[in-house]
Every structure is written in C-alpha cells, then in structure tokens.
Design a protein around this motif. Structure first.
Motif, PDB file in Angstrom:
ATOM      1  N   SER A 186      -6.130  11.199   6.099  1.00 13.75           N
ATOM      2  CA  SER A 186      -7.228  10.954   5.034  1.00 13.75           C
ATOM      3  C   SER A 186      -6.612   9.971   3.597  1.00 13.75           C
ATOM      4  O   SER A 186      -6.678   9.273   3.262  1.00 13.75           O
ATOM      5  CB  SER A 186      -8.026  12.528   4.034  1.00 13.75           C
ATOM      6  N   ILE A 187      -5.300  10.919   3.261  1.00 11.67           N
ATOM      7  CA  ILE A 187      -4.259  10.066   2.837  1.00 11.67           C
ATOM      8  C   ILE A 187      -4.360   8.474   3.491  1.00 11.67           C
ATOM      9  O   ILE A 187      -3.416   7.345   2.729  1.00 11.67           O
ATOM     10  CB  ILE A 187      -2.779  11.042   2.301  1.00 11.67           C
ATOM     11  N   ARG A 188      -3.432   9.050   4.750  1.00  8.14           N
ATOM     12  CA  ARG A 188      -3.017   7.484   5.074  1.00  8.14           C
ATOM     13  C   ARG A 188      -4.545   6.247   5.207  1.00  8.14           C
ATOM     14  O   ARG A 188      -3.494   4.857   4.718  1.00  8.14           O
ATOM     15  CB  ARG A 188      -2.990   7.809   6.155  1.00  8.14           C
ATOM     16  N   ARG A 189      -5.273   7.347   5.161  1.00 16.78           N
ATOM     17  CA  ARG A 189      -7.377   6.052   4.557  1.00 16.78           C
ATOM     18  C   ARG A 189      -6.902   5.569   3.772  1.00 16.78           C
ATOM     19  O   ARG A 189      -7.588   4.277   3.331  1.00 16.78           O
ATOM     20  CB  ARG A 189      -7.696   6.568   5.456  1.00 16.78           C
ATOM     21  N   ASP A 190      -7.108   5.790   2.542  1.00 12.10           N
ATOM     22  CA  ASP A 190      -6.634   5.597   0.985  1.00 12.10           C
ATOM     23  C   ASP A 190      -5.334   4.721   0.803  1.00 12.10           C
ATOM     24  O   ASP A 190      -6.176   3.743   0.082  1.00 12.10           O
ATOM     25  CB  ASP A 190      -6.273   7.046   0.368  1.00 12.10           C
ATOM     26  N   ILE A 191      -4.481   4.813   1.597  1.00 10.57           N
ATOM     27  CA  ILE A 191      -3.630   3.816   0.867  1.00 10.57           C
ATOM     28  C   ILE A 191      -3.846   2.617   1.710  1.00 10.57           C
ATOM     29  O   ILE A 191      -3.327   1.824   0.553  1.00 10.57           O
ATOM     30  CB  ILE A 191      -1.882   4.776   1.360  1.00 10.57           C
ATOM     31  N   GLU A 192      -3.898   2.653   3.316  1.00 10.99           N
ATOM     32  CA  GLU A 192      -4.671   1.291   3.709  1.00 10.99           C
ATOM     33  C   GLU A 192      -5.959   0.749   3.048  1.00 10.99           C
ATOM     34  O   GLU A 192      -5.694  -0.497   2.834  1.00 10.99           O
ATOM     35  CB  GLU A 192      -4.828   1.339   5.439  1.00 10.99           C
ATOM     36  N   TRP A 193      -6.893   1.593   2.380  1.00 16.43           N
ATOM     37  CA  TRP A 193      -7.785   0.793   2.338  1.00 16.43           C
ATOM     38  C   TRP A 193      -8.556   0.850   0.694  1.00 16.43           C
ATOM     39  O   TRP A 193      -9.444   0.628   0.206  1.00 16.43           O
ATOM     40  CB  TRP A 193      -9.295   1.575   3.207  1.00 16.43           C
ATOM     41  N   GLY A 194      -7.712   1.659  -0.067  1.00 11.63           N
ATOM     42  CA  GLY A 194      -8.241   1.781  -1.743  1.00 11.63           C
ATOM     43  C   GLY A 194      -8.517   3.408  -1.340  1.00 11.63           C
ATOM     44  O   GLY A 194      -8.709   3.688  -0.280  1.00 11.63           O
TER      45      GLY A 194
END
Length: 163
Positions: free
Chosen positions: A71-79
């Motif tokens: 989830s954190i990776r997704r937030d970094i990649e996509w906001g």
C-alpha cells in the motif's frame, strides 16, 4: 544493461534513491511471495526487524505487513489514495462554509508581510522541509529493511515448505 556510475555519497542519501530502494525491496518481496495468504497468522514476534515497526492497529502477522508495504509503495508511485483526498476535500468544504459565514471585516485589516518577515518565513519553510525530508528518508529506510526482512523470512519459513 548499461553500466551506471557508482553513486556518490550525496546521491546515495537522496530522497529519490531512498524511494527507489524501498520500491525495489517491495517489488522483490512481491515477486518472492508467491502465495501471500500463507503469510496469514504467521507472527512477527520472531523477527525483531518486523515486530519493532508494529503499530497498535496492526494485526501483528506477516500478511498485514505485506499488505501495508504494498500500500505504501502504491502511495509513493501513484500518490496518496483518493479516499484521503476526498476526505480533505470534504473538510475543505466545511471550512469554506464556516469562513464564508464569518464576517469579512477581519480580512481588510491584515497587513502585507514585510520583507524581513517573508525572509523568516522562507527560513522556516526550509527548516520544515529539511526536518520532514530527514524524517521521510528515515521512515523509507526502515520500511526498506522491513520489506527485505519479510522477504528473507518468507524464503526461510514459507518458501521452504514446497522444497
């Protein structure tokens, strides 16, 4: 593959590289963990690297950490997730409504900032940025270690089941 020059010390400590190391560790974890559901009910207590980062809300198993890291990776990649943005937008609408119903006389009495005050504000912004940048880099380093630790433990405990 192209050969890349070695990173200088400054580059190694950049936010961009910290994010790339974290994303790379989570990608490696994601490729290694073939059956994420096997992580359910596997406690974290045995791994100090993972259990030290446990929060009160966490279920305390490796699966919850796996999901958190992705989830954190997704937030970094996509906001940051749209749900958080929607919540902020709703809050902003409430504040706007409250401000529009308040008297507007106070806005006319505010004086513009002097150049000295603007300079102090700029210094403060720089200090705030550096503080948060340092904190973000520290958190990313811990999360990278967490992803690497989860991957290693999966390989040791769960990856060995089929061999």
């Amino acid at each position: 593959m192209m050969m890349q020059p070695p990173e200088t010390r400054a580059q190694k400590n950049s936010l961009f590289n910290a994010m790339n190391r974290f994303i790379g560790a989570v990608n490696n974890m994601d490729q290694t963990v073939m059956v994420p559901s096997l992580l359910r009910d596997v406690p974290l207590e045995e791994d100090r690297g993972l259990s030290s980062l446990k929060s009160v809300e966490d279920e305390g198993d490796m699966y919850s950490y796996y999901q958190l890291l992705k989830s954190i990776r997704r937030d970094i990649e996509w906001g940051v997730r749209c749900a958080a943005a929607d919540e902020r937008r709703k809050e902003g609408m409430k504040i706007t409504r409250m401000n529009s119903s308040a008297s507007t006389s106070s806005s006319s009495s505010t004086a513009s900032l002097s150049s000295e005050e603007e300079e102090e504000e700029d210094d403060d912004l720089q200090k705030q940025f550096q503080y948060h940048l340092t904190g973000l880099q520290g958190v990313l380093s811990k999360l990278t270690l967490q992803a690497n630790s989860l991957t290693k433990r999966y390989n040791q405990e769960i990856g060995g089941w089929g061999h």
